[in-house]
Design a protein around this motif. Structure first.
Motif, mmCIF file in Angstrom:
data_model
loop_
_atom_site.group_PDB
_atom_site.id
_atom_site.type_symbol
_atom_site.label_atom_id
_atom_site.label_comp_id
_atom_site.label_asym_id
_atom_site.label_seq_id
_atom_site.Cartn_x
_atom_site.Cartn_y
_atom_site.Cartn_z
ATOM 1 N N ALA A 142 -32.628 -8.845 -24.121
ATOM 2 C CA ALA A 142 -31.294 -9.117 -23.603
ATOM 3 C C ALA A 142 -30.225 -8.675 -24.594
ATOM 4 C CB ALA A 142 -31.140 -10.602 -23.283
ATOM 5 N N GLU A 143 -30.469 -8.929 -25.879
ATOM 6 C CA GLU A 143 -29.491 -8.527 -26.886
ATOM 7 C C GLU A 143 -29.397 -7.007 -26.991
ATOM 8 O OE1 GLU A 143 -26.461 -8.627 -29.223
ATOM 9 O OE2 GLU A 143 -27.304 -10.441 -28.325
ATOM 10 N N ALA A 144 -30.532 -6.323 -26.860
ATOM 11 C CA ALA A 144 -30.510 -4.859 -26.873
ATOM 12 C C ALA A 144 -29.722 -4.326 -25.679
ATOM 13 C CB ALA A 144 -31.934 -4.315 -26.857
ATOM 14 N N ALA A 145 -29.905 -4.951 -24.517
ATOM 15 C CA ALA A 145 -29.174 -4.524 -23.325
ATOM 16 C C ALA A 145 -27.680 -4.785 -23.485
ATOM 17 C CB ALA A 145 -29.709 -5.249 -22.094
ATOM 18 N N ARG A 146 -27.327 -5.927 -24.041
ATOM 19 C CA ARG A 146 -25.909 -6.236 -24.271
ATOM 20 C C ARG A 146 -25.274 -5.190 -25.185
ATOM 21 N NH1 ARG A 146 -25.298 -12.086 -26.559
ATOM 22 N NH2 ARG A 146 -23.080 -11.608 -26.292
ATOM 23 N N SER A 147 -25.963 -4.839 -26.243
ATOM 24 C CA SER A 147 -25.416 -3.854 -27.183
ATOM 25 C C SER A 147 -25.253 -2.496 -26.518
ATOM 26 C CB SER A 147 -26.338 -3.741 -28.403
ATOM 27 O OG SER A 147 -26.391 -4.966 -29.108
ATOM 28 N N SER A 148 -26.243 -2.111 -25.703
ATOM 29 C CA SER A 148 -26.168 -0.826 -25.023
ATOM 30 C C SER A 148 -25.003 -0.796 -24.030
ATOM 31 C CB SER A 148 -27.484 -0.533 -24.299
ATOM 32 O OG SER A 148 -27.419 0.689 -23.598
ATOM 33 N N ILE A 149 -24.843 -1.867 -23.256
ATOM 34 C CA ILE A 149 -23.739 -1.912 -22.287
ATOM 35 C C ILE A 149 -22.403 -1.819 -23.012
ATOM 36 C CG2 ILE A 149 -22.528 -3.384 -20.629
ATOM 37 C CD1 ILE A 149 -25.301 -4.397 -19.737
ATOM 38 N N ARG A 150 -22.269 -2.542 -24.103
ATOM 39 C CA ARG A 150 -20.999 -2.528 -24.845
ATOM 40 C C ARG A 150 -20.704 -1.162 -25.449
ATOM 41 N NH1 ARG A 150 -22.189 -8.380 -27.673
ATOM 42 N NH2 ARG A 150 -21.243 -9.680 -26.053
ATOM 43 N N PRO B 54 -38.071 9.018 -15.345
ATOM 44 C CA PRO B 54 -37.732 10.347 -15.881
ATOM 45 C C PRO B 54 -36.420 10.933 -15.339
ATOM 46 C CG PRO B 54 -40.039 10.252 -15.235
ATOM 47 C CD PRO B 54 -39.386 9.030 -14.686
ATOM 48 N N LEU B 55 -35.923 10.400 -14.231
ATOM 49 C CA LEU B 55 -34.653 10.858 -13.675
ATOM 50 C C LEU B 55 -33.488 9.959 -14.094
ATOM 51 C CD1 LEU B 55 -35.820 11.755 -10.048
ATOM 52 C CD2 LEU B 55 -35.445 13.317 -11.963
ATOM 53 N N THR B 56 -33.777 9.007 -14.958
ATOM 54 C CA THR B 56 -32.797 8.022 -15.395
ATOM 55 C C THR B 56 -32.210 8.418 -16.743
ATOM 56 O OG1 THR B 56 -34.067 6.291 -14.265
ATOM 57 C CG2 THR B 56 -32.461 5.569 -15.913
ATOM 58 N N PRO B 57 -30.891 8.410 -16.909
ATOM 59 C CA PRO B 57 -30.306 8.759 -18.209
ATOM 60 C C PRO B 57 -30.726 7.787 -19.301
ATOM 61 C CG PRO B 57 -28.643 7.869 -16.722
ATOM 62 C CD PRO B 57 -29.861 8.088 -15.899
ATOM 63 N N SER B 58 -30.813 8.287 -20.513
ATOM 64 C CA SER B 58 -31.238 7.464 -21.651
ATOM 65 C C SER B 58 -30.208 6.392 -21.962
ATOM 66 C CB SER B 58 -31.461 8.339 -22.882
ATOM 67 O OG SER B 58 -32.659 9.070 -22.769
ATOM 68 N N ARG B 59 -30.728 5.230 -22.328
ATOM 69 C CA ARG B 59 -29.924 4.129 -22.841
ATOM 70 C C ARG B 59 -30.715 3.468 -23.972
ATOM 71 N NH1 ARG B 59 -26.693 6.324 -20.046
ATOM 72 N NH2 ARG B 59 -25.194 5.382 -18.595
ATOM 73 N N PRO B 60 -30.850 4.186 -25.114
ATOM 74 C CA PRO B 60 -31.658 3.632 -26.183
ATOM 75 C C PRO B 60 -31.059 2.326 -26.717
ATOM 76 C CG PRO B 60 -30.788 5.824 -26.750
ATOM 77 C CD PRO B 60 -30.266 5.468 -25.420
ATOM 78 N N PRO B 61 -31.891 1.338 -27.090
ATOM 79 C CA PRO B 61 -33.358 1.346 -26.995
ATOM 80 C C PRO B 61 -33.886 0.820 -25.668
ATOM 81 C CG PRO B 61 -32.658 -0.633 -28.109
ATOM 82 C CD PRO B 61 -31.385 0.118 -27.754
ATOM 83 N N VAL B 62 -32.987 0.540 -24.711
ATOM 84 C CA VAL B 62 -33.420 -0.009 -23.425
ATOM 85 C C VAL B 62 -34.290 0.992 -22.679
ATOM 86 C CG1 VAL B 62 -32.626 -0.892 -21.193
ATOM 87 C CG2 VAL B 62 -31.376 -1.468 -23.295
ATOM 88 N N HIS B 63 -33.858 2.241 -22.654
ATOM 89 C CA HIS B 63 -34.618 3.298 -21.981
ATOM 90 C C HIS B 63 -34.373 4.611 -22.705
ATOM 91 C CE1 HIS B 63 -36.205 6.046 -19.001
ATOM 92 N NE2 HIS B 63 -35.026 6.622 -18.885
#
Length: 327
Positions: free
Chosen positions: A64-72, A230-239
């Protein structure tokens, strides 16, 4: 964009829905289950760009914290919160909702997106902490019980929405009401499809009961079509998407899409004032890819007798009594 001409009316036509120019939702509070990965992550990211406060509900605080950081990092100024929630453990739902209110200060929810889900690929059959088949127990029963607990917060909003994320895989499945737990016929892909089908039945039946109770809350069902990593844009480290994976999946883009696009029917169901309770929304092209659109409710989903029997069974299995909140 110029408005089309109207006959005897000065009212401007409603502009077409633009997935890249979402309406503002400042002051709204949205909760997304499973918002730390996959489609749920992109639902949360897109909703956060509207100015709303988005709450990620998931069982892993680190994710959840990784996702929060990526969204921000992708949405400057995003207001993103997180609450720990385990849909596979019904006893955890009460404390999670209390934490939402007491620790995060949430007084109302303008929408909840019931998105989280698990898909097991191989036998053997597994069970939740409550002894339910793992996919049915998590994907359907967990969300069923959670919704019951969230109804006071949803009813506190002027016109809240409950958005249930189903699956295109459910279109070819039928429920076995005598074997909801897949004790006699456990095949992982079939059991997954049926668990998502149960969610979709729930979303439609819930709206019927809300309408009968004259509730201000509406329930909408969506599905993402075909959504591939594979068709989804990168959102490290989430994806993280590699160049090789993207190139190998390029031909599939003719039929399916990435998870960022698969999130769009749910986002529209939350935000579009033209969406109504009891509707089904999915991708425009063959139900697999493209912009979100309303589609006819699938024939088997329109069977209200199946929906009512599933509802009764779900209340018994979870100990959830919706009568106090839906009339």
């Amino acid at each position: 964009m110029p408005s089309p001409r109207t006959s005897g009316s000065s009212r401007a036509a409603t502009p077409p829905w633009d997935v890249h120019r979402l309406p503002r939702a400042d002051g709204s509070v949205f909760l997304v289950t499973g918002g730390n990965a996959g489609i749920g992550y992109f639902v949360a990211e897109q909703l956060s760009a509207t100015g709303a406060t988005v709450v990620l509900a998931g069982r892993n605080p680190a994710k959840a914290e990784a996702a929060r950081s990526s969204i921000r990092s992708h949405v400057p100024g995003a207001r993103v919160l997180a609450v720990r929630l385990d849909l596979a453990d019904l006893a955890s739902l009460g404390p999670a909702v209390r934490s939402l209110e007491a620790d995060l200060g949430v007084e109302r929810l303008d929408a909840v997106v019931l998105n989280a889900g698990v898909a097991l690929d191989d036998p053997p059959r597994e069970e939740t902490a409550d002894g339910h088949e793992f996919m049915f127990g998590t994907n359907h029963l967990g969300h069923f019980a959670l919704t019951g607990r969230l109804m006071p917060l949803l009813s506190a909003a002027p016109a809240a929405r409950i958005v249930t994320t189903g699956s295109f895989a459910a279109k070819s499945e039928r429920l076995d009401l005598d074997d909801l737990q897949s004790r006699h016929d456990y095949r992982p892909k079939r059991t997954y499809g049926r668990s998502k089908l149960a969610q979709m039945y729930f979303g439609l039946e819930l709206d019927r009961r809300l309408r009968a109770a004259r509730s201000t809350v509406a329930s909408v069902v969506v599905h993402p079509g075909g959504a591939l990593d594979p068709l989804t844009p990168s959102r490290p480290p989430v994806h993280v998407r590699t160049t090789g994976a993207r190139l190998r999946a390029a031909p599939a883009a003719l039929l399916v899409q990435g998870k960022h696009a698969g999130a769009r029917p749910a986002v529209r169901a939350v935000l579009d004032p033209g969406v109504r309770g009891g509707q089904l929304w999915g991708p425009r092209v063959f139900g697999l890819r493209g912009r979100p659109r309303r589609e006819p409710v699938w024939n088997h989903l329109a069977d209200t007798s199946v929906a009512a029997r599933l509802w009764d069974a779900s209340e018994d299995l979870t100990g959830t009594d919706f009568r106090t909140v839906t009339g």
